[in-house]
Enzyme design. Structure first.
Site, short mmCIF file in Angstrom:
data_model
loop_
_atom_site.label_atom_id
_atom_site.label_comp_id
_atom_site.label_asym_id
_atom_site.label_seq_id
_atom_site.Cartn_x
_atom_site.Cartn_y
_atom_site.Cartn_z
N TYR A 142 0.82 -1.21 0.00
CA TYR A 142 0.00 0.00 0.00
C TYR A 142 0.86 1.26 0.00
O TYR A 142 0.40 2.32 -0.40
CB TYR A 142 -0.89 0.02 1.25
CG TYR A 142 -2.19 -0.73 1.10
CD1 TYR A 142 -2.19 -2.10 0.91
CD2 TYR A 142 -3.41 -0.07 1.18
CE1 TYR A 142 -3.38 -2.80 0.79
CE2 TYR A 142 -4.60 -0.76 1.07
CZ TYR A 142 -4.58 -2.12 0.87
OH TYR A 142 -5.77 -2.80 0.77
N LYS A 190 3.37 -15.39 2.89
CA LYS A 190 3.63 -16.16 1.67
C LYS A 190 5.15 -16.34 1.61
O LYS A 190 5.83 -15.92 0.67
CB LYS A 190 3.08 -15.37 0.46
CG LYS A 190 3.08 -16.14 -0.84
CD LYS A 190 1.99 -17.20 -0.93
CE LYS A 190 2.17 -18.03 -2.17
NZ LYS A 190 1.23 -19.16 -2.28
N ASP A 223 -2.71 -18.51 0.99
CA ASP A 223 -3.70 -19.26 0.20
C ASP A 223 -4.35 -20.34 1.06
O ASP A 223 -5.58 -20.52 1.05
CB ASP A 223 -3.07 -19.83 -1.09
CG ASP A 223 -1.72 -20.51 -0.86
OD1 ASP A 223 -1.18 -20.44 0.26
OD2 ASP A 223 -1.21 -21.12 -1.82
N ASP A 247 -6.23 -7.16 4.29
CA ASP A 247 -7.36 -6.54 3.60
C ASP A 247 -8.24 -7.62 2.98
O ASP A 247 -9.46 -7.64 3.16
CB ASP A 247 -6.83 -5.59 2.52
CG ASP A 247 -7.97 -4.94 1.75
OD1 ASP A 247 -8.91 -4.46 2.40
OD2 ASP A 247 -7.91 -4.93 0.50
N ASP A 251 -12.21 -9.25 4.48
CA ASP A 251 -13.49 -9.30 3.74
C ASP A 251 -14.03 -10.72 3.73
O ASP A 251 -15.22 -10.96 3.90
CB ASP A 251 -13.32 -8.82 2.29
CG ASP A 251 -13.61 -7.34 2.12
OD1 ASP A 251 -13.25 -6.55 3.03
OD2 ASP A 251 -14.21 -6.96 1.09
#
Ligand code: IPM
Ligand code: MN
Length: 356
Positions: A142, A190, A223, A247, A251
């Site tokens: 970001y 990751k 993942d 983020d 959701d």
């Protein structure tokens, strides 16, 4: 108590959900003889329209001079569909997070027992889920530099950067929450692909050994974490992760609760914190009196508890929201065809608080 609160309704459904949260805060003030002084300020598209700047200096000053900040939502489709726009509402939110040093975003997820069926997931999967996502908020892709386009304009790049210090301070927040919960932190990264993720793993592992050996730390690739979140959400207590993964995962976590319109969040800063629903500005619903105000009302509860130490007041709000939902009083996102809109839901919650 007397507290000053910066109120930043923002765009889309922001103003109407914020009105409900202020109504609820007024009800709490009346019940407990507190004084809340609200200072309204613009952020996002509404601020661009008025000043050209999505996070005007005046708004920043109001935030820094207030005891806490309550924020609604940001975003406007007229910018989403214009990739050439020079200023974007979302820049206001990012600038605000950076300027206020809001480095840790806490997003609690716990389905309401009476609402299990509102989730598209099976009851047997969501029942008993109770976790929080601690999302790093001022680093990663970001904010990393360089970012942008090459001269020809046919290549674009973003940079993911993290320092050890940035990782440690947000990991401290995650372990602090875990110590008051079930003592279990899952670092989501990751590390099989990204150098930043390997620094996260190394740093959090060392911090755990040094300071938090009494708690459990495990690691998941993002993942795999996404799959677990919707197949075994009870496995999680505190999820610690970087900005972009947090983020996306938060959701996804909204699916467990039945509606993203129910999820509040706290963004902890160096000096003051900001409280905001995790959902966006939902422009299609703006002005229609259908937006769910509960996430913003619960954000106000988090503010009372965390920023002002007002545990009883916060508990009243939570209980009132729970009762409203148990009574079937909430917006159509969780009760399809509901006759209760944004205002009526807010009014009902206020009424319950008065009767507690
Ligand atoms: C959130 C939002 C923001 C983010 C957007 C509006 C910039 O999606 O708070 O989760 O990506 O952080
Ligand atoms: Mn988001």
């Amino acid at each position: 108590m007397h507290k000053t609160i910066a109120i930043l309704p923002g765009d889309g459904i922001g103003p109407e959900i914020m009105r409900q949260a202020v109504k609820v805060l007024d009800a709490i003030a009346a019940k407990y003889s507190h004084e809340f002084e609200y200072r309204y300020a613009d952020v996002g598209a509404c601020a661009i329209d008025k000043t050209g700047n999505p996070y005007p200096e005046e708004t920043h000053e109001i935030c820094t001079k207030s005891d806490s900040v309550l924020f609604g939502a940001i975003g406007d489709p007229k910018y989403d569909n214009d990739p050439a726009a020079k200023v974007r509402p979302e820049q206001g939110l990012l600038a605000m997070r950076k300027a206020l040093g809001l480095f840790a975003n806490i997003r609690p997820v716990k389905p309401y027992p009476s609402l299990l069926s509102a989730s598209p997931l099976k009851d047997s999967i969501v029942d008993g889920a109770d976790f929080i996502v601690v999302r790093e908020l001022t680093g990663g892709m970001y904010f990393g530099e360089p970012r942008g386009r090459n001269e020809a304009g046919n290549k674009a790049f973003d940079t993911c950067v993290y320092s050890k210090e940035e990782i440690e301070r947000v990991a401290d927040v995650a372990f602090a929450y875990a110590s008051r919960r079930r003592g279990h932190v899952t670092l989501v990264d990751k590390a099989n692909v990204l150098a930043t993720s390997r620094l996260w793993r190394e740093t959090v592992k060392a911090l755990h050994e040094r300071k938090y050996g009494d708690m459990r730390l495990d690691f998941l690739f993002v993942d795999n974490a996404a799959m677990k979140m919707v197949s075994n959400p009870r496995d999680f207590d505190v999820i610690l992760t970087e900005n972009m993964f947090g983020d996306i995962l938060s959701d996804l976590a909204g699916v467990i609760n039945g509606s993203i319109g129910l999820l509040p969040s706290a963004s902890s800063g160096l000096e003051r914190s900001l409280y905001e629903p995790i959902h966006g500005s939902y422009p299609q619903a703006a002005g229609k009196d259908i937006a769910n105000p509960v996430a913003t009302i619960l954000s106000a509860a988090m503010m009372l508890e965390d920023a002002f130490g007002a545990a009883e007041e916060g508990a009243d709000i939570r209980l009132a929201c729970e009762k409203a939902i148990a009574d079937g009083v909430c917006t159509p996102d969780i009760f399809p065809g509901s006759k209760y809109g944004t205002e009526a839901t807010g009014d009902y919650i206020v009424k319950i608080i008065g009767n507690l």
